[in-house]
Design a protein around this motif. Sequence first.
Motif, PDB file in Angstrom:
ATOM      1  N   LEU A 253       0.836  -1.201   0.000  1.00 44.95           N
ATOM      2  CA  LEU A 253       0.000   0.000   0.000  1.00 44.95           C
ATOM      3  C   LEU A 253       0.875   1.258   0.000  1.00 44.95           C
ATOM      4  N   ALA A 254       1.925   1.252   0.812  1.00 45.36           N
ATOM      5  CA  ALA A 254       2.836   2.409   0.870  1.00 45.36           C
ATOM      6  C   ALA A 254       3.494   2.651  -0.480  1.00 45.36           C
ATOM      7  N   ASP A 255       3.862   1.580  -1.160  1.00 38.12           N
ATOM      8  CA  ASP A 255       4.494   1.726  -2.478  1.00 38.12           C
ATOM      9  C   ASP A 255       3.525   2.341  -3.485  1.00 38.12           C
TER      10      ASP A 255
ATOM     11  N   TYR B 244      -9.795   9.053   0.210  1.00 42.25           N
ATOM     12  CA  TYR B 244     -10.046   9.458  -1.173  1.00 42.25           C
ATOM     13  C   TYR B 244      -8.856   9.125  -2.059  1.00 42.25           C
ATOM     14  N   GLU B 245      -7.644   9.367  -1.545  1.00 40.14           N
ATOM     15  CA  GLU B 245      -6.431   9.097  -2.322  1.00 40.14           C
ATOM     16  C   GLU B 245      -6.282   7.605  -2.582  1.00 40.14           C
ATOM     17  N   VAL B 246      -6.447   6.796  -1.530  1.00 40.82           N
ATOM     18  CA  VAL B 246      -6.317   5.351  -1.676  1.00 40.82           C
ATOM     19  C   VAL B 246      -7.437   4.804  -2.558  1.00 40.82           C
ATOM     20  N   GLY B 247      -8.634   5.357  -2.398  1.00 42.67           N
ATOM     21  CA  GLY B 247      -9.752   4.918  -3.236  1.00 42.67           C
ATOM     22  C   GLY B 247      -9.480   5.150  -4.712  1.00 42.67           C
ATOM     23  N   ALA B 248      -8.871   6.297  -5.044  1.00 44.19           N
ATOM     24  CA  ALA B 248      -8.533   6.583  -6.445  1.00 44.19           C
ATOM     25  C   ALA B 248      -7.468   5.627  -6.954  1.00 44.19           C
ATOM     26  N   ILE B 249      -6.507   5.301  -6.101  1.00 45.85           N
ATOM     27  CA  ILE B 249      -5.421   4.401  -6.509  1.00 45.85           C
ATOM     28  C   ILE B 249      -5.937   2.990  -6.733  1.00 45.85           C
ATOM     29  N   LEU B 250      -6.780   2.512  -5.805  1.00 46.67           N
ATOM     30  CA  LEU B 250      -7.258   1.123  -5.856  1.00 46.67           C
ATOM     31  C   LEU B 250      -8.612   0.983  -6.552  1.00 46.67           C
ATOM     32  N   GLN B 251      -9.165   2.099  -7.027  1.00 43.20           N
ATOM     33  CA  GLN B 251     -10.480   2.108  -7.683  1.00 43.20           C
ATOM     34  C   GLN B 251     -11.550   1.561  -6.743  1.00 43.20           C
ATOM     35  N   GLU B 252     -11.583   2.115  -5.544  1.00 42.44           N
ATOM     36  CA  GLU B 252     -12.563   1.726  -4.533  1.00 42.44           C
ATOM     37  C   GLU B 252     -13.358   2.951  -4.095  1.00 42.44           C
ATOM     38  N   ASP B 253     -14.617   2.721  -3.658  1.00 36.69           N
ATOM     39  CA  ASP B 253     -15.456   3.800  -3.172  1.00 36.69           C
ATOM     40  C   ASP B 253     -15.046   4.207  -1.764  1.00 36.69           C
ATOM     41  N   VAL B 254     -15.394   5.439  -1.406  1.00 34.18           N
ATOM     42  CA  VAL B 254     -15.098   5.962  -0.069  1.00 34.18           C
ATOM     43  C   VAL B 254     -16.378   5.964   0.761  1.00 34.18           C
ATOM     44  N   ARG B 255     -16.269   5.475   1.995  1.00 32.89           N
ATOM     45  CA  ARG B 255     -17.421   5.417   2.904  1.00 32.89           C
ATOM     46  C   ARG B 255     -17.311   6.543   3.932  1.00 32.89           C
ATOM     47  N   TYR B 256     -18.388   7.302   4.092  1.00 37.55           N
ATOM     48  CA  TYR B 256     -18.409   8.375   5.082  1.00 37.55           C
ATOM     49  C   TYR B 256     -18.846   7.829   6.437  1.00 37.55           C
TER      50      TYR B 256
END
Length: 803
Positions: free
Chosen positions: A22-24, A183-195
């Motif tokens: 994930l860090a990479d 939001y950043e990780v979601g964009a990288i992994l193509q995943e939705d963000v949960r509030y």
Amino acid sequence: MLVSTKWLKEYVNTNDLSAEVLADKITRSGIEVDGIETLASDVSGLIVGEVVHCEKHPEADKLNICQVNIGDSTNQIVCGAPNVAAGQKVIVAVPGAILPGGMKIEKATLRGEESHGMICSLQEIGVDSKLVSKAYTDGIYVLPSDAKPGADVKEVLGLDDTILELGLTPNRADAMSMLGVAYEVGAILQEDVRYPEITYTESETSAESALELQVEAMDANPLYIAKVIKNVTIADSPIWLQQRLMAAGVRPHNNVVDVTNYVLMELGQPLHAFDYDRLKTNKIVVRKAKEGESIVTLDKQTRPLGPHQLVITNGVEPVAVAGVMGGANSEVHAGTTTIVLESAYFAPSSVRQTSKDHNLRSDASSRFEKGVDPNRVALAAERAAKLIADIAGGEVLSGSVVFDQLDKSEKEVVVSTSYINKRLGMNISASEMSAILTRLQFEHTLEDELLTIKAPTRRQDIQIQEDIMEEIARIYGYDQIPLTLPVGESLPGGLSAYQTKRRLVRNYLEGAGMFEAITYSLTSEALVHKYALEKAKTTKLLMPMSEERSVLRQSLVAHLLEVASYNVARQNDSVALFETSSVFLGNETSDQPYEEEHVAIVATGKWVDHQWQGEQKQVDFYVLKGIVEGLMVKLGLSTYVTYEKGTMDGLHPGRTAIVKLAEITVGYIAALHPKEQKSLDLKETYVAELNLEKLLLFPVKELVYKQVAKFPSITRDIALVVDQDVSAGKLQTIITKTGGELLKSVHVFDLYEGDKMEAGKKSLAFSLTYGNDTRTLTDEEVVAVHETVLEKLKEEANAELRG
């Protein structure tokens, strides 16, 4: 920004990636991960224990004998913590456990009583002391009452977590929160963000009936939201909340303050809680401070306020420095029952200036001064209200007290896909660009290759076309940018002739045994003209950091002497330094000085020190002159350079040589004046400074190699008696010019000034070599040339052959 990977998973699916992977991925997308820390990775054997019985040790006043239930057995443990008591759930390191630093817990006997383990504080299991709640800084940590004896402490305390340390650049303020990172990780992994969940039950009483709000400084505070929460019970936060704060680098205090810090880390919106009763006036007034006002902040410091600083007041006196820190006079404390929860948007410039004025930076000010998301101000207030209602049993009055004149609209950026590809040197399709913007959750439209993007307010760094280009490039992958070579007649690269020669100068001086130094380009007015080759108009700084660094230098030697003095004062007696750098010569026609590159040398102490052979040689004038002559040979300038006796302020009047290149002064070689040596606590010291720019730009004829001469040469030695003030260089110049093509070399080999010489006279001996590359010279030819040389010496220098 410290990011808990366990906490992060609540907002976005990380696909069970390891922290390293994930860090990479995060680093490759443009936010560098500076470090990865696995909590309690070097700790084992920690379990929950229940203190069943506790009594004083009969042989030690500060020790207690505890009977501790650890699930499958009850162990006797001797504990010295002042706060240990029966009924507590505690951290137990059983025999065989490993604590930080490799410390192994074993059975022991303390003052005659057996101890089977150790009851631990948080510090003893590796938690940073600055993150431990003040209630437990001097004793053991008490776990929640529902913790089960025998359970793994790592799971109970959330120490089975990994922390990512993000190195954020100033433009990425959006990633200073867990939701922003999601939001950043979601964009990288193509995943939705949960509030996070924000539902709670409100009281029938309205907040506006309990609190009056007035904002006078509307430019500095265009949005202010206050919620009133009654019947709160101030206590320790739940263990999960404390653990998340500690993972984020924040110390827990109490449940209300911890919630405000938790929401700050979760949503990136700073909050502040006031004790409602301590406000006294039931009023909040936001204004600029008055002349002479001051406030005691939460850190117990009295801070004078200026009329440009924004403060929160109760209508009478300040109760907080807006966006920076709250006041002690309205602090939430153990007896607080009603709070006013503040969530606001403060102008970044206002907070930045106030923070700078007080030399006070906080987690809140660092976010306000970069700009918070205006659309999360109300959201953060509601989220905190829910948590306080759940955790502190608060009754949230209905609605909020609001002042709102803030523009919360999204920034629109229009850019064509061809423009993006042209600038990136790539060929990303329009559909791929649109997909990337969707992953980033940027609302947009695509028509005829024209992208119209509405940048979300959480991303206040998105303002222009280039910002969109950067977002597309980093999510697409910087490593996907094709590697191409420039197209042209020849590939660029390599060193210019000037750069090559400059590198040759440095390599030569390093090879001669000297160390390269780098000194300040700024000096004092007292030193600016000292040792300068050319004295010019001084260039002064408008805002110097000190008098010693107030003007641009015109010589390199002065600072090199300071370096030599610094080294000698620290028992480094033999120093040989050089520097190639710029001097700055002002002129009357421009405010900008002319920048000229020089090279300088300073040497003192021993030049040769072979202890085994017992050979020592001190630095002298001729060592430095030999180095300069060798440099001229390297640069192909030896035939153009001459040396003349000279004088300069700060240099020895009898041991100073001016270096000339084709009759143009380009430098000097000299001994330092004894007075200067004394002022710097130096022994005999020698210096040189040369105009490197003139040396390197001087046109040099192409080097032509010749075969070794096949025909013998003829040598003539002459001893000349001349006046004391006639230099050897002058005589050598006369000989060289007169000797013509037949004279191949000439050099001095002897100087005599003994008692057999006439007063005011000296004898200089030269060796002259004559030769011809095509034939053997006759004695008559050599004598004719030699006689001409002697006549010229007598005519121009009054030189006589020594009898």
